[in-house]
Design an enzyme around this catalytic site. Structure first.
Site, PDB file in Angstrom:
ATOM      1  N   ALA A  40       0.973  -1.156  -0.164  1.00 49.67           N
ATOM      2  CA  ALA A  40       0.150  -0.030  -0.082  1.00 49.67           C
ATOM      3  C   ALA A  40       0.938   1.315   0.049  1.00 49.67           C
ATOM      4  O   ALA A  40       1.904   1.409   0.610  1.00 49.67           O
ATOM      5  CB  ALA A  40      -0.878   0.124   1.351  1.00 49.67           C
ATOM      6  N   GLU A  41       0.362   2.471  -0.576  1.00 50.70           N
ATOM      7  CA  GLU A  41       1.361   3.451  -1.142  1.00 50.70           C
ATOM      8  C   GLU A  41       1.990   4.125   0.373  1.00 50.70           C
ATOM      9  O   GLU A  41       2.858   4.751   0.309  1.00 50.70           O
ATOM     10  CB  GLU A  41       0.625   4.429  -1.910  1.00 50.70           C
ATOM     11  N   PRO A  42       1.225   3.908   1.511  1.00 54.14           N
ATOM     12  CA  PRO A  42       1.655   4.858   2.708  1.00 54.14           C
ATOM     13  C   PRO A  42       2.994   4.044   3.313  1.00 54.14           C
ATOM     14  O   PRO A  42       3.594   4.651   4.012  1.00 54.14           O
ATOM     15  CB  PRO A  42       0.523   4.956   3.682  1.00 54.14           C
TER      16      PRO A  42
END
Length: 667
Positions: free
Chosen positions: A343-345
């Site tokens: 996931a991007e975070p």
């Protein structure tokens, strides 16, 4: 850069850096540029945002370092921060408090969004990853951030430069050329106030994040504000004695932090949906309970078809919403262990959370800072990305960021979609209520969706089809009734669900006509039947090209069809073509040994399969020995081969087949 006038007083304070939220926000001056960290509710400093909102709504103030309440702020943030209602960046949404907002995603802060829509503030939407990288470049005092990310989209200056309304006029993005290649230059600017969050702080300002679900861009923001001569305000849930924090766990060193604010428990939840889950902060690992199987619906059909694009040992990003169904299908098919979800975070591996907890995950392999995750993404580290499909046009352009008065923003979509090795967009064929039915492996539409998603031209270009084609990036558009691919001339219809009429159920409901081959393939029949599709067998199977080996020394041709599943005429043709490609160049016949162990083929394809084998035997084989441990397959396949005039005997073992090959003239 001039320093904040409060710095000399703060750094000489005998009380250390621990102050109240009200004291901290009084240090914010008119016109300051304020950077906030967070992802949905993770890592967002809710206590400080509430204090700033309260200060602005006061009539008077006796703040020693401000001239009245702070106003006309520039707000900068990377990921969306809010709950879609009141919390998060919604606290900044007051007329006069902010004059400019530079954000990566707007959908979770509807009050802030309304200020932009009503033209009350200057508003920009830049890619989430670009903003996280801007913080690092500001910290390093670089004049700009240079990237390919955003080319061809609404962020490109040729398409608006990320400006969201008429009031927004200043160009923050420039088109430049480097080595003959187009790039985008994103201007840097000083950060006067950095607002971040951690778990534990000490009076010296050192911060640890042991109970946070993510580390995000907190370090980058702190460095950016500090090196801009600004202030860093950190929210924590507890304070430790000086010198007691493990230095290896200190995420933000005290030299970067000016104020430490202890939050009330209700304003320091781990996410906006979960007060505290030790699995989210990797303090414990939990037994990953099985995700409930999706009921047969358009959502499951789409997720199932998309899951066929998953490959073993691949690194994958799943977007929020419709793509989340792919994780459920992967779990049902028992293949989730064969891929690495990200996931991007900053999440690597594990099982991502959904809904208002999105961004958190359990049982992760690692959690890294968000700017580094986007380094991985921007550099092509994703094998595949599965993202939502909201609006598509004939060129393959996609819009997920702006629909009339509704402003969602791109978030990490541009970084992810432009740079993944393969991108798969998933969504229903139309927008609005849709009712379908699956019976006997066929799809029928009961009630059609009201609004078309496939339009002549998208309102906002969040993904550029032309840019993807120019770079040779594969793209698929998966719906419940059909699949399109991105070609040089735009969208091409390549698959249709059984039971769907192309003209009535697809072309008549599009604002443009895509390229349509004479006979598009049928979507895999397994998608429309109850029960598992056995994708694990497909994913761990030996690639077809690796199943054929010619041994020149023994002059034997080995065909390994162990665990191979024939499901269609296309599979039969693929075997024929693979054998022909290996043997045709030899110019002579060879002896073949075929492994049929755990081979599977539907009865209705046996005749076509045996006809293909007859063709290969007549052209390329001097003789054939076959074997399988399955008595049932020996009988059924033997009968089919006998019907084509071929030797029906199939041996039980490889040794017997080799002996037969030797006795028959093979070496």
């Amino acid at each position: 850069m001039s320093q904040h006038p409060a710095l000399q007083f703060l750094r000489l304070s005998e009380k250390g850096k621990v102050v109240s939220a009200a004291e901290a926000v009084r240090l914010i001056r008119d016109g300051d540029t304020v950077a906030t960290g967070g992802f949905v509710g993770i890592g967002f400093a809710e206590e400080i945002a509430l204090a700033l909102e309260a200060l602005y709504l006061e009539n008077e103030t006796d703040a020693p370092y401000t001239q009245g309440k702070p106003k006309n702020l520039t707000l900068v943030y990377a990921a969306g921060q809010g709950d879609g209602k009141e919390r998060g960046l919604n606290h900044f949404a007051h007329d006069g408090l902010v004059k400019r907002v530079i954000g990566g995603h707007w959908g979770l802060a509807p009050k802030l969004q309304q200020l932009a829509i009503s033209n009350q503030i200057e508003a920009y939407n830049l890619p989430q990853g670009v903003i996280t990288h801007l913080f690092r470049d500001i910290a390093a005092r670089r004049p700009a951030h240079i990237s390919r990310v955003g080319l061809g989209t609404f962020v490109d200056p040729r398409n608006g430069g990320g400006k969201l309304n008429a009031r927004t006029s200043e160009d923050l993005v420039e088109l430049i050329r480097i080595g003959g290649e187009d790039c985008l230059l994103y201007k840097t600017f000083p950060i006067n106030i950095g607002i971040i969050r951690a778990t534990t702080g000490d009076p010296d300002g050192n911060l640890t994040m042991e109970k946070e679900a993510l580390t995000l861009e907190a370090l980058a923001i702190a460095m950016a504000a500090h090196n801009s001569g600004g202030l860093v305000i950190a929210q924590v849930e507890r304070v430790a004695e000086s010198g007691t924090l493990n230095p290896r766990q200190v995420k933000i060193p005290g030299i970067l932090v000016d104020c430490v604010v202890v939050a009330r428990p209700e304003n320091h939840w781990q996410t906006f949906g979960t007060q505290y889950n030790p699995a989210f902060s990797s303090e414990i690992r939990v037994r990953a309970g099985s995700l409930p199987a999706l009921p047969m619906s358009e959502r499951k059909i789409i997720a199932r078809r998309a899951a066929f694009e998953l490959k073993a040992n691949s690194v994958v990003n799943l977007g929020i919403g419709m793509p989340e169904g792919i994780a459920a299908v992967a779990n049902e098919e028992k293949i989730i262990d064969l891929i690495t979800l990200t996931a991007e975070p900053g999440v690597i591996g594990g099982i991502p959370a959904s809904g208002i907890d999105f961004g958190a995950a359990i049982n992760t392999q690692a959690v890294i800072d968000q700017p580094y995750q986007f380094d991985l993404y921007d550099g092509g580290g994703l094998d595949a990305a599965f993202l939502g499909l909201a609006q598509v046009d004939r060129s393959g352009n996609l819009n997920v960021s702006k629909f009339g008065p509704k402003l969602a923003g791109a978030g990490g979509f541009i970084n992810i979609s432009q740079n993944a090795k393969k991108v798969v967009f998933v969504g229903t064929f139309g927008a609005g209520k849709l009712r379908i039915n699956c019976a006997e492996g066929k799809l029928s539409i009961i009630d059609e969706a009201r609004s078309p998603k496939f339009v002549e031209a998208v309102e906002h270009v969040t993904f550029s089809g032309a840019y993807a084609v120019a770079r040779g990036q594969p793209g698929l558009y998966v719906t419940e009734r059909c699949v399109f691919t991105l070609g040089s001339d735009g969208l091409e219809l390549i698959e249709v669900a059984p039971g769907i009429d192309i003209e009535r159920d697809i072309l008549a409901l599009m604002d443009f006509k895509p390229h349509v081959p004479r006979e598009p393939s049928l979507m895999d029949a397994r998608i429309f039947h109850e029960g598992v599709m056995d994708l694990r067998r497909d994913m761990v199977a030996i690639p077809l090209d690796d199943r054929f080996t010619y041994d020149r020394q023994q002059e034997l041709f080995f065909i390994n069809l162990e665990r191979f599943v024939v499901r269609s005429q296309a599979d039969i043709e693929a075997i024929h073509n693979a054998v022909e490609a290996k043997l045709a160049p030899l110019g002579r016949r060879v002896y073949a040994i075929v492994n049929y162990d755990n081979f599977s083929i539907p009865p209705d394809l046996l005749d076509e399969y045996s006809a293909m084998v007859r063709s290969l035997t007549d052209r390329y084989y001097s003789g054939v020995s076959r074997y399988t441990t399955s008595g049932f397959l020996r009988i059924k396949l033997g009968e089919a081969l006998e019907g084509r005039g071929l030797a029906p005997h199939i041996f039980e073992s490889a040794d017997e087949a080799r002996w037969d090959a030797h006795e028959s003239g093979g070496r």
